[in-house]
Scaffold this motif. Structure first.
Motif: not given
Length: 395
Positions: A54-60, A74-82, A256-259
């Motif tokens: 959880g909390g990993a930064l995902v970017f393009t 927190s479950n590792g899931n992400f969805s990114l619009t790009a 710590d909020v991000p944590l």
């Protein structure tokens, strides 16, 4: 003739009112280009392929160095619009220097693509080391995540060339004592303190738990008083004493909020099974961030503000020679993010307005995490385990 003369005057007037004073013709605004986007989704995991991160930064990054980003839950899931097209998906924890993954993706207009789990594992870039302890085994958690760390001896810490090979060093509780130094005088550790100071000042990161506070602020096998002899962090920045008793702290707060977002919880119970653990007595709030606390008593703290004007400049770890650079990407809404990119991409980001170094903390400093708790011998550490895993991945 008269009619022709009036017609010429009228035409002249029309031409005059349709011209600018500087001689340039008025050109209507062009219709702005509409950016076509799609979505990319997936799940970030540790190298073991099972532990979600959880909390990993995902970017393009698009062709104009604009960053499109999100964070894993927190479950590792992400969805990114790009924007649509071929691009590289970046996944990072911390500032991206020590753990990151890049994978090519093709984003399709108005479609959602799913990245295979094999491509979203978080890679270890850092060289990590640890000093074996009596009450703490952070290396066990490192191994369980699928990563590696090299064991160092106490004597290794006295050799700057040895420790400068690493990006992160874990100092376990109980890893320092009279039997290792050969003397009861803390002043004999001056070389260790100097080397650790140089290590952090040049970008290396430290984890220190409980009795290993002696590495930071002085003492022998542990820290028994404020202003103990030794250490490399000024006493006015941190004071700890080994006056804690065996107990369980209930309803501790993840402040710590991000944590808390990365973990998926903001309260936990912490069991202290030692009869004399280090309690934080006071600290400088401009130097340390409090991440976990109990009724305003700090239990886990972090800093990225360390400086040592007397430390020599030495290359530390992999980050000094891997053609990567850590920058602060400035977004239009002010929500700036720290990312690590290839050096070759820097000029384009600089033109965009980005700056070198992290968005917060000292640009040259590594991080220091200090925790009063650890994965103790009893093994049952409950929710403290994902917190320590977060520490490992965000140093």
């Amino acid at each position: 003739m008269k009619h022709n003369y009036l017609f010429i005057l009228l035409c002249t007037f029309v031409l005059l009112v349709n011209c600018k004073g500087d001689g340039e013709s008025i050109i209507p605004d062009e219709t702005p280009n509409v950016i076509q986007t799609g979505k990319v989704e997936g799940k970030v995991s540790a190298n073991n392929g099972t532990k979600p991160i959880g909390g990993a930064l995902v970017f393009t990054v698009d062709s104009e160095s604009k960053v499109y980003h999100t964070y894993s839950d927190s479950n590792g899931n992400f969805s990114l619009t790009a924007p649509e097209g071929n691009t590289v998906l970046h996944i990072q924890t911390g500032d991206g220097r020590n753990f990151r993954t890049e994978t090519p993706v093709t984003i399709k207009k108005n479609e959602t693509i799913t990245v295979p789990a094999t491509a979203t594992k978080l890679n270890q870039i850092a060289k990590m080391a640890y000093v074996k302890g009596s009450y703490d085994e952070i290396e066990e958690l490192i191994n369980n995540l699928g990563y590696t760390a090299t064991e160092l001896t106490y004597q290794d810490l006295k050799n700057l060339n040895t420790i400068a090979q690493y990006d992160i060093i874990f100092l376990n509780c109980g890893s320092r004592g009279i039997s290792q130094t050969g003397t009861s005088s803390p002043s004999s550790d001056a070389m260790v303190y100097s080397n650790l100071s140089t290590f952090v000042a040049n970008g290396g990161s430290l984890y220190s738990s409980d009795w290993a506070s002696a590495y930071l602020v002085g003492g022998d096998s542990n820290t028994t008083m404020c202003s103990a002899a030794g250490g490399f962090i000024n006493d006015n920045l941190l004071c700890v004493k080994n006056i804690g008793t065996a107990t369980t702290y209930t309803n501790c707060a993840v402040s710590d909020v991000p944590l808390a977002t990365a973990l998926g919880f903001n309260t936990l119970d912490i069991t202290y099974d030692l009869t004399a653990w280090e309690k934080i007595q006071n600290y400088d709030s401009t130097f340390w961030e409090v991440l976990v606390e109990k009724n305003n008593e700090p239990l886990m703290i972090r800093t990225g503000h360390y400086t040592d004007p007397n430390a020599p400049q030495v290359p530390v770890g992999n980050t000094a020679n891997n053609n990567q650079i850590t920058i602060c990407h400035h977004t239009t809404n002010g929500n700036n993010i720290t990312i690590t990119i290839n050096q070759n991409a820097w000029s384009a980001h600089q033109a965009h307005g980005d700056t070198q170094g992290p968005c917060s903390g000292n640009s040259a400093s590594g991080k220091i995490y200090y925790t009063t708790f650890h994965n103790h011998a009893a093994g049952n550490i409950g929710k403290a385990e994902p917190i320590l895993e977060y520490v490992i991945l965000n140093l």
